[in-house]
Design a protein around this motif. Structure first.
Motif, PDB file in Angstrom:
ATOM      1  N   TYR A   1      47.157  23.880  34.827  1.00 18.33           N
ATOM      2  CA  TYR A   1      46.472  25.095  34.401  1.00 18.33           C
ATOM      3  C   TYR A   1      46.084  24.865  32.946  1.00 18.33           C
ATOM      4  CZ  TYR A   1      45.140  29.887  33.522  1.00 18.33           C
ATOM      5  OH  TYR A   1      44.410  31.006  33.203  1.00 18.33           O
TER       6      TYR A   1
ATOM      7  N   THR B   1      48.992  28.683  42.860  1.00 17.74           N
ATOM      8  CA  THR B   1      47.606  28.827  42.406  1.00 17.74           C
ATOM      9  C   THR B   1      46.770  29.658  43.370  1.00 17.74           C
ATOM     10  OG1 THR B   1      46.787  26.812  43.516  1.00 17.74           O
ATOM     11  CG2 THR B   1      47.770  26.545  41.329  1.00 17.74           C
ATOM     12  N   LEU B   2      47.256  29.861  44.599  1.00 19.69           N
ATOM     13  CA  LEU B   2      46.487  30.628  45.580  1.00 19.69           C
ATOM     14  C   LEU B   2      46.386  32.103  45.189  1.00 19.69           C
ATOM     15  CD1 LEU B   2      47.888  29.096  48.909  1.00 19.69           C
ATOM     16  CD2 LEU B   2      45.909  28.371  47.557  1.00 19.69           C
ATOM     17  N   ASP B   3      47.318  32.570  44.347  1.00 19.91           N
ATOM     18  CA  ASP B   3      47.320  33.975  43.935  1.00 19.91           C
ATOM     19  C   ASP B   3      46.638  34.202  42.589  1.00 19.91           C
ATOM     20  OD1 ASP B   3      48.674  34.838  46.196  1.00 19.91           O
ATOM     21  OD2 ASP B   3      50.638  34.427  45.311  1.00 19.91           O
TER      22      ASP B   3
ATOM     23  N   SER C   1      43.746  34.821  40.001  1.00 21.96           N
ATOM     24  CA  SER C   1      42.480  35.540  40.146  1.00 21.96           C
ATOM     25  C   SER C   1      41.286  34.588  40.108  1.00 21.96           C
ATOM     26  CB  SER C   1      42.322  36.579  39.035  1.00 21.96           C
ATOM     27  OG  SER C   1      42.151  35.934  37.776  1.00 21.96           O
ATOM     28  N   GLU C   2      40.210  35.034  40.735  1.00 21.03           N
ATOM     29  CA  GLU C   2      39.001  34.205  40.794  1.00 21.03           C
ATOM     30  C   GLU C   2      38.503  33.870  39.384  1.00 21.03           C
ATOM     31  OE1 GLU C   2      34.517  34.423  42.770  1.00 21.03           O
ATOM     32  OE2 GLU C   2      36.076  35.837  43.393  1.00 21.03           O
ATOM     33  N   LYS C   3      38.655  34.808  38.469  1.00 20.53           N
ATOM     34  CA  LYS C   3      38.207  34.611  37.096  1.00 20.53           C
ATOM     35  C   LYS C   3      38.923  33.439  36.424  1.00 20.53           C
ATOM     36  CE  LYS C   3      38.096  36.992  32.616  1.00 20.53           C
ATOM     37  NZ  LYS C   3      38.476  38.226  31.895  1.00 20.53           N
TER      38      LYS C   3
ATOM     39  N   GLN D   1      40.438  30.895  38.106  1.00 18.74           N
ATOM     40  CA  GLN D   1      40.453  29.676  38.930  1.00 18.74           C
ATOM     41  C   GLN D   1      39.781  28.501  38.219  1.00 18.74           C
ATOM     42  OE1 GLN D   1      41.703  28.709  41.924  1.00 18.74           O
ATOM     43  NE2 GLN D   1      42.821  30.630  42.205  1.00 18.74           N
ATOM     44  N   LYS D   2      38.861  28.804  37.300  1.00 20.12           N
ATOM     45  CA  LYS D   2      38.159  27.726  36.584  1.00 20.12           C
ATOM     46  C   LYS D   2      39.115  26.905  35.722  1.00 20.12           C
ATOM     47  CE  LYS D   2      36.795  30.527  32.542  1.00 20.12           C
ATOM     48  NZ  LYS D   2      37.610  31.700  32.885  1.00 20.12           N
TER      49      LYS D   2
END
Length: 313
Positions: free
Chosen positions: A168, A247-249, A251-253, A255-256
């Motif tokens: 991360y 990492t599946l949880d 947020s989409e924001k 994920q980058k």
């Protein structure tokens, strides 16, 4: 002397409190106290020093407790023998799970398992690896889910899955522009870690010791949760490593900020572990099949390199 009385003294010895012990075994505190007092009167000894807070075993109580544990465990094994003969999958099953696995894995399999095996009453406890090993050896747990290999001669390990480590890395970090991480990229002084006692932390330390960038073990920022590590990382305080399922949880924001390793990806082995003398094998086999089934679709990684936790001195 009864098996029930022995169960009561084991509960008090474990929780160091008559009130907590009574709550855990679902009896009233006066009932538990009365039965323990009867046992003490029968043996003409004091098993507990009640003047101490928390409650402590007396010297003779220390000697009795191990024998009491053996008697209770063996009495329960009688029912296990009968269940094996009948092929029965049910009853109370005590399962321990390490903290870095429990939040992600438990929601994935618990409902499935409960629906498929409604006669099994799972008693699940979040424990670190050392506590799990002790409780399996003492008969307090029937099985556990932990990072392996542990290499304990009295504990059997059945690998469930191999979970890759994932980086991360926030914006403006020195590694943010990399498409794939390499182990030599890692610098232990730049990684936010879980606090001591977590085997995932030990795995990261072991991984960094294989990296030419690893320096001395300087841990200035540590936390008990991955969520806190992510927040600290977002504040520009460093990068962190996460188990893939966590990492599946995210947020989409955010994920980058996830970066995968080049294969073979560093990973941890997660196993179902239990005593080599465990008799509740029907439940263990059922757990293994259900968890393996749900995890197969969640982790599609195959080319991994297993990183073992560092060995404590």
């Amino acid at each position: 002397m009864t098996i029930t009385q022995l169960r009561y003294i084991l509960a008090v010895a474990e929780h160091q409190s008559f009130t907590k012990a009574a709550d855990q075994i679902f009896v009233t505190q006066p009932t538990l106290s009365m039965q323990i007092q009867k046992l003490e009167e029968e043996l003409d000894i004091l098993i507990f020093n009640r003047s101490k807070k928390p409650v402590q075993l007396t010297a003779i109580g220390e000697k009795l407790i191990n024998q009491a544990r053996n008697i209770v465990v063996e009495s329960e094994r009688l029912q296990d023998v009968v269940d094996i003969e009948k092929g029965f999958i049910g009853g109370v099953f005590k399962l321990g799970i390490i903290p870095t696995v429990m939040p992600t894995l438990l929601p994935m399999f618990l409902r499935n398992f409960s629906n498929k095996y409604p006669k099994v009453r799972l008693k699940i406890e979040e424990l670190n690896t050392d506590e799990i090993i002790t409780k399996i050896n003492d008969g307090y747990l029937d099985a556990a889910i932990a990072a392996t290999p542990l290499k304990h001669t009295k504990i059997k390990e059945r690998p469930l899955y191999y979970e890759p480590f994932v980086g991360y890395i926030p914006e403006n970090h020195r590694l943010s522009s990399k498409m794939k991480l390499e182990v030599p990229d890692l610098d232990i002084d730049d990684i936010l870690l879980l606090e001591d006692g977590h085997c995932f932390r030990d795995g990261i330390i072991n991984l960094c010791k294989t990296s030419k960038a690893a320096g001395e073990d300087k841990f200035q920022l540590e936390s008990g949760s991955f969520e806190t590590l992510i927040k600290l990382s977002n504040e520009g305080l460093g990068m962190t490593l996460l188990p893939y399922l966590h990492t599946l949880d995210i947020s989409e924001k955010l994920q980058k900020n996830i970066k995968y390793f080049s294969e073979p990806s560093p990973a941890r082995e997660v196993s179902l572990i239990y005593s080599v003398n465990e008799l509740k094998l029907q439940v263990i086999n059922a757990l293994y099949e259900v968890i393996s089934g749900v995890i197969r679709g969640a982790i599609a990684f195959h080319n991994v390199k297993i990183i073992s936790p560092v060995k404590k001195k």
